[in-house]
Design an enzyme around this catalytic site. Structure first.
Site, PDB file in Angstrom:
ATOM      1  CB  CYS A  30      -0.928   0.005   1.208  1.00  0.00           C
ATOM      2  SG  CYS A  30      -2.026   1.444   1.245  1.00  0.00           S
ATOM      3  CE  LYS A  69      -1.636  -6.775  -4.579  1.00  0.00           C
ATOM      4  NZ  LYS A  69      -1.033  -5.465  -4.870  1.00  0.00           N
ATOM      5  CG  ASN A 130      -1.450  -7.025  -8.886  1.00  0.00           C
ATOM      6  OD1 ASN A 130      -1.147  -6.044  -8.213  1.00  0.00           O
ATOM      7  ND2 ASN A 130      -2.616  -7.116  -9.485  1.00  0.00           N
ATOM      8  NE  ARG A 154      -4.963  -0.074 -12.569  1.00  0.00           N
ATOM      9  CZ  ARG A 154      -4.289   0.124 -13.704  1.00  0.00           C
ATOM     10  NH1 ARG A 154      -4.716   1.000 -14.587  1.00  0.00           N
ATOM     11  NH2 ARG A 154      -3.179  -0.549 -13.960  1.00  0.00           N
TER      12      ARG A 154
END
Length: 247
Positions: A30, A69, A130, A154
């Site tokens: 993030c 992630k 990703n 997305r």
């Protein structure tokens, strides 16, 4: 989940495990300032001792797979790929999801497939690729890194059928795209599910406003539709707008 305190993360892991989670993911990618300022999200990529503690805490408190992630170094001055790969492996993560951009890079920066391939080569656990997957050609580029699977986010907003289409493309099967009318009905169903999930029609409508432009990407009166959705206050109004514009 996101966090920096091993004890708190361990407790959170126990809770979601008891609630029936199939897997638990630690977000170390993030880029949002309020997350990074707390030392969480992508900040953990340069704080590998803490990252190691968090992964160990997760593994010790759940029986379900634990994934991590991350983002990559890319063209930044930060160099963490090799150390993160080592920590993820040593701490016992079950698989790794790699987004092929640095946390400072925006979507106009192309996905860095080479660095995703680096993690594939370094690790003996599955790596999930990703970034920038929106069609069969981009899917093939990602799979060429050697990753065991892909994560799509997305590109699927406003077209939740995308995953099925890509699977059909891989199997060389014909996939019938939904008609404009069907897309409108899918959006209505999406909002119905939001109301059910959030338990609030008001909050669901606010969320729906963010998704409207994606469902309307091929609508002739897209701008008018989005403006009406932004002004509507109830699900009844939103449904009427969809039926008027899509059907």
């Amino acid at each position: 989940m996101a966090g920096t305190n091993a004890a708190e993360v361990a407790e959170a892991v126990r809770i979601v495990t008891d609630l029936g989670a199939d897997l638990i993911d630690l977000n170390c990618g993030c880029p949002v300032k309020k997350i990074r300022s707390k030392g969480a999200g992508s900040s953990l990529l340069t704080d590998t001792p803490r990252l190691y503690q968090l992964i160990c805490a997760m593994k010790q408190n759940t029986s379900v797979p634990v994934s991590i992630k991350i983002r990559v170094e890319s063209h930044s001055h930060e160099k963490f790929n090799a150390e993160v790969a080592s920590v993820v492996s040593d701490a016992g993560a079950d698989f790794l999801v790699v987004h092929g951009r640095h946390w400072t890079e925006h979507y106009e920066t192309p996905c860095n497939y080479q660095e995703i391939a680096f993690f594939v080569e370094q690790l003996n656990i599955p790596v999930i690729g990703n970034g920038d997957i929106s069609c069969y050609d981009s899917l093939k580029k990602m799979l060429a890194t050697g990753c065991k699977g892909v994560m799509i986010s997305r590109a699927s907003v406003g077209q939740p059928w995308l995953i099925k289409k890509l699977v059909a493309d891989m199997q060389q099967q014909i996939f019938q795209l939904p008609s404009i009318t069907e897309i409108g009905l899918i959006f209505i169903e999406h909002v119905e599910k939001l109301i059910e999930l959030l338990g609030s029609e008001k909050f669901a409508i606010i969320q729906a406003r963010k998704f409207a432009k994606y469902y309307a990407r091929n609508l002739e009166n897209k701008l008018q539709f989005c403006e009406m959705v932004n002004q509507c206050e109830s699900f009844c109004d939103l449904k009427e707008i969809c039926l008027r514009c899509f059907i």
